[in-house]
Design a protein around this motif. Structure first.
Motif, PDB file in Angstrom:
ATOM      1  N   ILE A 282      42.388  42.754  24.358  1.00  0.00           N
ATOM      2  CA  ILE A 282      42.943  42.686  25.710  1.00  0.00           C
ATOM      3  C   ILE A 282      43.668  43.983  26.031  1.00  0.00           C
ATOM      4  O   ILE A 282      43.514  44.544  27.119  1.00  0.00           O
ATOM      5  N   GLU A 283      44.463  44.487  25.087  1.00  0.00           N
ATOM      6  CA  GLU A 283      45.196  45.733  25.321  1.00  0.00           C
ATOM      7  C   GLU A 283      44.242  46.897  25.560  1.00  0.00           C
ATOM      8  O   GLU A 283      44.440  47.698  26.472  1.00  0.00           O
TER       9      GLU A 283
ATOM     10  N   GLN B  26      41.202  46.704  26.747  1.00  0.00           N
ATOM     11  CA  GLN B  26      40.595  46.478  28.063  1.00  0.00           C
ATOM     12  C   GLN B  26      41.551  46.914  29.174  1.00  0.00           C
ATOM     13  O   GLN B  26      41.149  47.605  30.120  1.00  0.00           O
ATOM     14  N   TYR B  27      42.835  46.534  29.076  1.00  0.00           N
ATOM     15  CA  TYR B  27      43.825  46.924  30.083  1.00  0.00           C
ATOM     16  C   TYR B  27      43.976  48.443  30.145  1.00  0.00           C
ATOM     17  O   TYR B  27      44.077  49.019  31.213  1.00  0.00           O
TER      18      TYR B  27
ATOM     19  N   ILE C 286      41.048  50.056  31.981  1.00  0.00           N
ATOM     20  CA  ILE C 286      41.172  49.856  33.432  1.00  0.00           C
ATOM     21  C   ILE C 286      42.239  50.807  33.977  1.00  0.00           C
ATOM     22  O   ILE C 286      42.029  51.470  34.989  1.00  0.00           O
TER      23      ILE C 286
ATOM     24  N   THR D 102      48.079  38.317  27.856  1.00  0.00           N
ATOM     25  CA  THR D 102      47.326  38.712  29.047  1.00  0.00           C
ATOM     26  C   THR D 102      48.241  39.234  30.150  1.00  0.00           C
ATOM     27  O   THR D 102      47.779  39.565  31.234  1.00  0.00           O
TER      28      THR D 102
ATOM     29  N   SER E   3      46.159  39.134  34.580  1.00  0.00           N
ATOM     30  CA  SER E   3      44.757  39.165  34.160  1.00  0.00           C
ATOM     31  C   SER E   3      44.191  40.560  34.374  1.00  0.00           C
ATOM     32  O   SER E   3      44.758  41.363  35.131  1.00  0.00           O
ATOM     33  N   ALA E   4      43.088  40.830  33.715  1.00  0.00           N
ATOM     34  CA  ALA E   4      42.417  42.116  33.874  1.00  0.00           C
ATOM     35  C   ALA E   4      41.944  42.277  35.316  1.00  0.00           C
ATOM     36  O   ALA E   4      41.982  43.370  35.871  1.00  0.00           O
ATOM     37  N   LYS E   5      41.529  41.203  35.948  1.00  0.00           N
ATOM     38  CA  LYS E   5      41.055  41.230  37.334  1.00  0.00           C
ATOM     39  C   LYS E   5      42.167  41.682  38.280  1.00  0.00           C
ATOM     40  O   LYS E   5      41.943  42.504  39.171  1.00  0.00           O
TER      41      LYS E   5
ATOM     42  N   LEU F  83      44.784  43.536  37.529  1.00  0.00           N
ATOM     43  CA  LEU F  83      45.033  44.958  37.273  1.00  0.00           C
ATOM     44  C   LEU F  83      43.926  45.809  37.876  1.00  0.00           C
ATOM     45  O   LEU F  83      44.183  46.840  38.489  1.00  0.00           O
ATOM     46  N   GLU F  84      42.687  45.362  37.734  1.00  0.00           N
ATOM     47  CA  GLU F  84      41.546  46.094  38.283  1.00  0.00           C
ATOM     48  C   GLU F  84      41.636  46.177  39.813  1.00  0.00           C
ATOM     49  O   GLU F  84      41.375  47.223  40.402  1.00  0.00           O
TER      50      GLU F  84
END
Length: 85
Positions: free
Chosen positions: A7-8, A10-11, A14, A32, A55-57, A59-60
């Motif tokens: 997760i880290e 992935q963040y 982004i 998350t 969530s990643a979404k 942040l994106e």
């Protein structure tokens, strides 16, 4: 590799796509939940702003929005049109 590490990563991927003159940094990543800080100076005083995402979404979406704002500003500055009338 643990899920938290994935997760880290992935963040951070982004966050690297953030292309703006504003100064942002990742303050913390816990599971998350990610906290992004913006160093903002107002009249010589540092006024950090915090943005929290779950969530990643989220942040994106934030990165996409900030990048679009930066592109809009650059387009305004490079055109011959007066932005304020």
């Amino acid at each position: 590799m643990s899920t938290d590490q994935e997760i880290e990563i992935q963040y951070r991927k982004i966050f690297k796509r953030l292309n703006t003159r504003k100064k942002f940094n990742i303050a913390s990543i816990e599971g998350t939940h990610v906290v992004v800080e913006q160093d903002e100076e107002i009249c010589g005083q540092k006024e950090p702003r915090k943005f929290e995402f779950n969530s990643a979404k989220e942040l994106e979406d934030f990165v996409t929005q900030e990048n679009q704002t930066e592109r809009d500003i650059n387009a305004q500055l490079s055109s011959n049109d007066m932005p304020y009338r």
